[in-house]
Design an enzyme around this catalytic site. Structure first.
Site, PDB file in Angstrom:
ATOM      1  N   HIS A  69       0.825  -1.207   0.000  1.00 19.17           N
ATOM      2  CA  HIS A  69       0.000   0.000   0.000  1.00 19.17           C
ATOM      3  C   HIS A  69       0.861   1.261   0.000  1.00 19.17           C
ATOM      4  O   HIS A  69       1.376   1.666   1.034  1.00 19.17           O
ATOM      5  CB  HIS A  69      -0.885  -0.038   1.255  1.00 19.17           C
ATOM      6  CG  HIS A  69      -1.916   1.037   1.311  1.00 19.17           C
ATOM      7  ND1 HIS A  69      -3.082   0.900   2.016  1.00 19.17           N
ATOM      8  CD2 HIS A  69      -1.970   2.277   0.774  1.00 19.17           C
ATOM      9  CE1 HIS A  69      -3.804   1.992   1.909  1.00 19.17           C
ATOM     10  NE2 HIS A  69      -3.150   2.859   1.158  1.00 19.17           N
ATOM     11  N   PHE A  72       2.060   6.446  -5.340  1.00 15.55           N
ATOM     12  CA  PHE A  72       3.213   6.919  -6.128  1.00 15.55           C
ATOM     13  C   PHE A  72       2.872   8.169  -6.941  1.00 15.55           C
ATOM     14  O   PHE A  72       3.720   8.754  -7.563  1.00 15.55           O
ATOM     15  CB  PHE A  72       3.734   5.786  -7.027  1.00 15.55           C
ATOM     16  CG  PHE A  72       4.762   4.914  -6.355  1.00 15.55           C
ATOM     17  CD1 PHE A  72       4.782   4.758  -4.977  1.00 15.55           C
ATOM     18  CD2 PHE A  72       5.729   4.246  -7.111  1.00 15.55           C
ATOM     19  CE1 PHE A  72       5.744   3.960  -4.357  1.00 15.55           C
ATOM     20  CE2 PHE A  72       6.697   3.452  -6.504  1.00 15.55           C
ATOM     21  CZ  PHE A  72       6.700   3.306  -5.132  1.00 15.55           C
ATOM     22  N   ASN A 103      -5.511   5.945  -6.877  1.00 12.64           N
ATOM     23  CA  ASN A 103      -6.131   7.287  -6.796  1.00 12.64           C
ATOM     24  C   ASN A 103      -5.250   8.385  -7.393  1.00 12.64           C
ATOM     25  O   ASN A 103      -4.885   9.345  -6.740  1.00 12.64           O
ATOM     26  CB  ASN A 103      -6.535   7.627  -5.357  1.00 12.64           C
ATOM     27  CG  ASN A 103      -5.364   7.681  -4.397  1.00 12.64           C
ATOM     28  OD1 ASN A 103      -4.300   7.132  -4.660  1.00 12.64           O
ATOM     29  ND2 ASN A 103      -5.552   8.347  -3.266  1.00 12.64           N
ATOM     30  N   ASP A 167      -8.661   2.418  -2.708  1.00 16.87           N
ATOM     31  CA  ASP A 167      -8.093   3.115  -1.556  1.00 16.87           C
ATOM     32  C   ASP A 167      -8.174   4.627  -1.688  1.00 16.87           C
ATOM     33  O   ASP A 167      -7.895   5.188  -2.748  1.00 16.87           O
ATOM     34  CB  ASP A 167      -6.633   2.724  -1.339  1.00 16.87           C
ATOM     35  CG  ASP A 167      -6.087   3.403  -0.101  1.00 16.87           C
ATOM     36  OD1 ASP A 167      -6.536   3.049   0.990  1.00 16.87           O
ATOM     37  OD2 ASP A 167      -5.256   4.317  -0.241  1.00 16.87           O
ATOM     38  N   ASP A 304       1.308   2.881   3.523  1.00 13.86           N
ATOM     39  CA  ASP A 304       0.375   3.936   3.087  1.00 13.86           C
ATOM     40  C   ASP A 304       1.153   5.229   2.795  1.00 13.86           C
ATOM     41  O   ASP A 304       0.679   6.335   3.101  1.00 13.86           O
ATOM     42  CB  ASP A 304      -0.742   4.182   4.106  1.00 13.86           C
ATOM     43  CG  ASP A 304      -1.940   4.877   3.464  1.00 13.86           C
ATOM     44  OD1 ASP A 304      -1.891   5.166   2.250  1.00 13.86           O
ATOM     45  OD2 ASP A 304      -2.916   5.160   4.177  1.00 13.86           O
ATOM     46  N   HIS A 308       2.837  14.437  -0.107  1.00  8.99           N
ATOM     47  CA  HIS A 308       2.121  15.655  -0.505  1.00  8.99           C
ATOM     48  C   HIS A 308       3.111  16.817  -0.496  1.00  8.99           C
ATOM     49  O   HIS A 308       4.110  16.773   0.216  1.00  8.99           O
ATOM     50  CB  HIS A 308       0.992  15.978   0.483  1.00  8.99           C
ATOM     51  CG  HIS A 308      -0.154  15.014   0.445  1.00  8.99           C
ATOM     52  ND1 HIS A 308      -1.024  14.936  -0.620  1.00  8.99           N
ATOM     53  CD2 HIS A 308      -0.573  14.088   1.344  1.00  8.99           C
ATOM     54  CE1 HIS A 308      -1.939  14.000  -0.361  1.00  8.99           C
ATOM     55  NE2 HIS A 308      -1.679  13.470   0.813  1.00  8.99           N
ATOM     56  N   PRO A 318      -4.662  14.645   3.429  1.00  9.09           N
ATOM     57  CA  PRO A 318      -4.278  13.682   4.463  1.00  9.09           C
ATOM     58  C   PRO A 318      -3.125  12.789   4.014  1.00  9.09           C
ATOM     59  O   PRO A 318      -3.006  12.476   2.833  1.00  9.09           O
ATOM     60  CB  PRO A 318      -5.547  12.846   4.626  1.00  9.09           C
ATOM     61  CG  PRO A 318      -6.186  12.872   3.267  1.00  9.09           C
ATOM     62  CD  PRO A 318      -5.829  14.196   2.646  1.00  9.09           C
ATOM     63  N   GLY A 319      -2.284  12.374   4.957  1.00 12.65           N
ATOM     64  CA  GLY A 319      -1.271  11.371   4.645  1.00 12.65           C
ATOM     65  C   GLY A 319       0.129  11.786   5.017  1.00 12.65           C
ATOM     66  O   GLY A 319       0.429  12.974   5.147  1.00 12.65           O
TER      67      GLY A 319
HETATM   68  O1  DOR Z   1      -3.952   9.555   4.462  1.00 11.46           O
HETATM   69  C1  DOR Z   1      -4.285   9.111   3.394  1.00 11.46           C
HETATM   70  N1  DOR Z   1      -3.756   9.568   2.220  1.00 11.46           N
HETATM   71  N2  DOR Z   1      -5.206   8.152   3.338  1.00 11.46           N
HETATM   72  C2  DOR Z   1      -5.748   7.749   2.185  1.00 11.46           C
HETATM   73  O2  DOR Z   1      -6.582   6.893   2.228  1.00 11.46           O
HETATM   74  C3  DOR Z   1      -5.326   8.347   0.903  1.00 11.46           C
HETATM   75  C4  DOR Z   1      -3.990   8.910   1.003  1.00 11.46           C
HETATM   76  C5  DOR Z   1      -3.636   9.806  -0.146  1.00 11.46           C
HETATM   77  O3  DOR Z   1      -3.837   9.416  -1.288  1.00 11.46           O
HETATM   78  O4  DOR Z   1      -3.112  10.904   0.097  1.00 11.46           O
HETATM   79 ZN    ZN Z   2      -3.706   4.722   1.053  1.00 16.32          ZN
END
Ligand code: DOR
Ligand code: ZN
Length: 418
Positions: A69, A72, A103, A167, A304, A308, A318-319
């Site tokens: 997971h 990229f 995504n 996802d 995950d 960003h 998020p992430g």
């Molecule tokens: O924190 C996240 N970022 N969760 C997700 O499910 C998607 C991901 C993203 O694509 O930035």
């Molecule tokens: Zn994810």
């Protein structure tokens, strides 16, 4: 070409020994224990004419990590990450096989798009990248993706994804979800579920209920709550007790959910730098996830990795970027603070994800396996500074943190990539 890696502590999910690994081209052709009779002579013989001999001086040698997971970001978001920066980041983190999520812009919803991305990744000769194909068309949740539709129409398949997933969002249409699960089961491809409809707990139960009797290999992505872990535990026990009953169930947890909590998220900025989906949870959830990794309820550590730009983080994306800190974070939390053995840790990061993805040629250090190898200094302490990351995503919650355990070298498909 032959490579002889001698004087290593060789560890994987089943093995722990001191000795030598021999690679011929792209395959591990021998694993020899230093205790074995005539070891020195054997190594001498093996190194004759060898192109490369590396003395490990006791460093840890293990099988390349497998990430089920990661994001990229190509196509469409190269300001966040490129195929190359992500592949370099993976290699630096000790990962040799990665599934990248769909995504993107446009979403990866066809075999052609996935194959094009994989082909480009192969040309980089860094890691083995398997693009995930989305479950629904354009990830809009109302029609099956072209890939799943074309399978129903029995068209020729040129790219078999290792994983299907939506996802980033859940799927509201139950019937559509169930149809996707049936097709995935015919293809024998696991389906990774992002559970957040009406909250993670309800969504986890819901997706398992939808999957019942579909024969699907269901995988729950980023489990982060005590309740969701409890649901997976109970459902797994049920499946085991009833015997094969039309469903197999696996689950993953992320390094950030086992190492951080909601208090830190607030400190970093709950809507900015501390934001991730699912969110960082309370301390009791974090402990429950670690417990679930220990008792086998959760099978896999997956990063995950979600790079960003700073601008996007400040505006609520998020992430966390995660590939380059994953091992050291898990080493600290699982091995350091929770008495996981190195074998257990490596099962979670390599052998188990390889098995779930159906990659029988990797995940362990053994004769005949693909030469995917990660070399780690388990004693080395280092301070996280995302400025030094290969990833374009500098959005780590670990900046300034001291961690122990550093990936020093990564060999992917017989080639040194880091
Ligand atoms: O924190 C996240 N970022 N969760 C997700 O499910 C998607 C991901 C993203 O694509 O930035
Ligand atoms: Zn994810």
């Amino acid at each position: 070409m032959r490579t002889v890696l001698y004087n290593y502590q060789i560890v994987d999910a089943d093995t722990c020994l001191n000795g030598t690994v021999v690679i011929d081209d792209k395959i591990i052709t021998d694993v020899i224990s230093a205790d074995s009779f005539n070891y020195a002579q054997k190594i001498d013989l093996l190194s004759t004419g060898a192109c490369m001999v590396l003395n490990g001086n006791g460093l840890c040698l293990t099988s390349g990590f497998v990430d089920m997971h990661a994001h990229f970001r190509e196509p469409g978001f190269s300001q966040k990450e490129t195929l190359e920066s992500a592949s370099l980041a993976a290699a630096a983190g000790g990962y040799t096989t990665v599934c990248c999520m769909a995504n993107t812009k446009p979403p990866i919803d066809t075999m052609e798009a996935a194959l094009a991305l994989r082909t480009r990744a192969c040309e980089l000769e860094l890691i083995d990248l398997y693009p995930v194909i989305s479950i629904t068309k354009k990830m809009q949740g109302n029609k099956l993706s072209e890939f799943l539709q074309s399978v129903e129409e029995q068209k020729q398949i040129t790219y078999m994804p290792l994983l299907l997933s939506e996802d980033g969002r859940d799927i509201a249409d139950k019937e559509l979800y169930r149809r996707a699960m049936r097709i995935a089961s015919v293809l024998n491809i696991p389906l990774s579920c992002h559970c957040d409809l009406d909250g993670e707990d309800a969504a986890t139960q819901r997706v398992i209920d939808i999957a019942k009797n579909t024969n699907c290999r269901l995988h729950i992505a980023h489990v982060s709550t005590k309740k969701a872990a409890g649901i997976v535990r109970r459902e797994k026990a049920g499946i085991k007790a009833r015997g094969a009953d039309g469903l197999s169930l696996t689950a993953e947890a992320t390094p950030h959910h086992i190492s951080l909590n909601d208090r830190l998220a607030k400190k970093l900025g709950a809507e900015t730098n501390g934001k991730v989906a699912p969110p960082l949870r309370a301390g009791r959830d974090r402990t429950a996830i670690i417990e679930a990794l220990k008792d086998g309820t959760i099978d896999v550590i997956a990063t995950d990795h979600a790079p960003h730009t700073m601008f996007d983080k400040e505006n609520g994306s998020p992430g966390f970027t995660g590939l380059e800190t994953s091992f050291a974070v898990c080493n600290k939390v699982l091995a350091g603070e929770n008495n996981f053995s190195l074998k257990q840790l490596l099962a979670l990061m390599s052998a188990n994800p390889a098995r779930i993805l159906g990659l029988n040629d990797r995940g362990k250090i053994a004769k005949g396996m693909r030469a995917d190898i990660t070399i780690i200094d388990l004693e080395k302490t280092w301070t996280v500074d995302s400025y030094n990351f290969k990833s374009r995503g500098k959005n780590t919650p670990y900046n300034g943190m001291m961690l122990t355990g550093k990936v020093l070298r990564t060999i992917s498909d017989g080639k040194i990539v880091y």
